[in-house]
Scaffold this motif. Sequence first.
Motif, short mmCIF file in Angstrom:
data_model
loop_
_atom_site.label_atom_id
_atom_site.label_comp_id
_atom_site.label_asym_id
_atom_site.label_seq_id
_atom_site.Cartn_x
_atom_site.Cartn_y
_atom_site.Cartn_z
N CYS A 84 0.85 -1.19 0.00
CA CYS A 84 0.00 0.00 0.00
C CYS A 84 0.89 1.24 0.00
CB CYS A 84 -0.91 0.01 1.23
SG CYS A 84 -1.80 1.56 1.43
N GLU A 86 0.03 4.18 0.56
CA GLU A 86 -0.38 5.14 1.59
C GLU A 86 0.29 4.84 2.92
OE1 GLU A 86 -2.36 7.82 1.83
OE2 GLU A 86 -2.81 7.93 -0.30
N ASN A 88 1.48 -1.00 4.15
CA ASN A 88 0.98 -2.33 4.48
C ASN A 88 1.26 -3.30 3.32
OD1 ASN A 88 -0.57 -4.44 5.56
ND2 ASN A 88 -2.42 -3.68 4.56
N CYS A 119 -7.19 -0.95 0.91
CA CYS A 119 -6.21 -1.42 1.88
C CYS A 119 -6.91 -1.74 3.20
CB CYS A 119 -5.15 -0.34 2.10
SG CYS A 119 -4.06 -0.69 3.48
N CYS A 170 -5.38 0.80 6.18
CA CYS A 170 -5.65 2.24 6.29
C CYS A 170 -6.90 2.67 5.54
CB CYS A 170 -4.45 3.06 5.83
SG CYS A 170 -4.20 3.04 4.05
ZN ZN Z 1 -2.81 1.22 3.51
#
Ligand code: ZN
Length: 454
Positions: A14, A16, A19, A28, A31
Amino acid sequence: MAKTVNKTKTVYVCSECGNENPKWAGQCPACGAWNSFFEQIVEPDKPVTLTTKADPMKRAVPKRLREITAESELRQTTGISELDRVLGGGIVKGSLILVSGEPGIGKSTILLQMCMKMRDLRILYVSGEESPRQIKLRADRVGEYPENLFILSETDISAVVERTQEAAPDILVVDSIQTMYRQDMTSAPGSVPQVRECTSELMRIAKSMEIPTFVVSHVNKEGAIAGPKVMEHMVDAVLYFEGERSSDHRILRAIKNRFGSTNEIGVFEMTEEGLKEIPNPSELFLLDKPENVSGIATLCVMEGTRPIIAEVQTLVSKTPFPSPRRTAVGFDYQRLNLILAVLERRCGLFFGASDVYVNVIGGLRLDEPAADLGVAMAIISAAKDFVLPEKTILIGEIGLAGELRAVSGIEKRLHEAASLGFTRAVIPARNRPKGSFPLEVIPAYSIKDVLNKI
Ligand SMILES: [Zn+2]
Ligand SMILES: Nc1ncnc2c1ncn2[C@@H]1O[C@H](COP(=O)(O)OP(=O)(O)OP(=O)(O)O)[C@@H](O)[C@H]1O
Ligand SMILES: [Mg+2]
């Protein structure tokens, strides 16, 4: 038969939050970001070589708490008091500070201005994004050159570390982390593993040489560029720069701060000469306040230790939709629903057939319950189409019974309101402010009580 070890495998990361998932997913699970998973080839583990020569973590010996000198906690002022405020009173030695925000918001500008204000210090400003010429052009706009500000155009993190070790600056700035890379890693600059590794290199240098380090991180909109969340847990402080495209003012807030409160905000205006500090933000947020219009209220929230007067605008209109819309900008959506429910049950209003819009002026975010009364009164004023009295400030948290609950720092809020020319303040009856104030103070027990008294 021996197991095959040296094989690459694929994971999805991920961008962001960093992960990792064995499979691709649209959202995800860690998040909640959408379309943030990107394929990543994982190389078999190689022995890690550190760029920094000595790893202080390995040589550290336990020390008695009372023998540790706290002298290192002395704070260095940045020369920009709004920035000092957000940092919790200045820069702490050896701290790693992340500065994040949308493209073009002014991250490079504020850091360059800071560097130019700290004239007595040796500063190394590393840019992987702009040429020294571009930086010079910006510097020409925002201030006078200091003697000991050095600009380095570099994207190789080991070179950055080496130069820092040679120059031993008092402050290091790296703009931006997404342009930095480690040569011995296969992934592209800006990818999650690169950003992670480069951040920990900078952390090592910040801690071992005790150099306060500012790192710029972009907010990723799309693509496989890692966002600031990937680094948030590693750094000491996360400063977020925000503002609206349409207006010139910018708000700097700390999302995380190991050395201070996260409630303080810094307010700036973007001008041709760079960012200008706004020491009294209330005045800014009250500019252009429309008069004799329903649905508008002024309230006072505490941003850290500082009271700020804000204006909230609401609109209540008949809905063409089967289920009415509620929109809140700068105010919590759940909190809005709660206030609407209280107004329905305790004040006999009905919003089942109305759209409700709430907007806080000036890009401010009201996170504090003391804003409830102002928002509620603005909604009532919009729904019943009457204008709230002029020069009146509304302060109070609303409980589920429609009661007004006491808020903290009432004296500070009243002083701020009075200094800006407000003549009346409605406050929770339980608050009982100490001292006298150059404005009429109206204590009220509930929303109904407020309606009777103003
Ligand atoms: Zn994430
Ligand atoms: N000559 C100018 N006069 C006034 N404002 C300017 C001028 N040049 C740039 N700006 C302002 O500075 C902003 C860019 O600031 P800066 O480069 O510090 O942003 P940034 O956050 O570092 O952006 P990036 O994400 O691209 O690195 C512009 O959006 C503009 O508002
Ligand atoms: Mg920049």
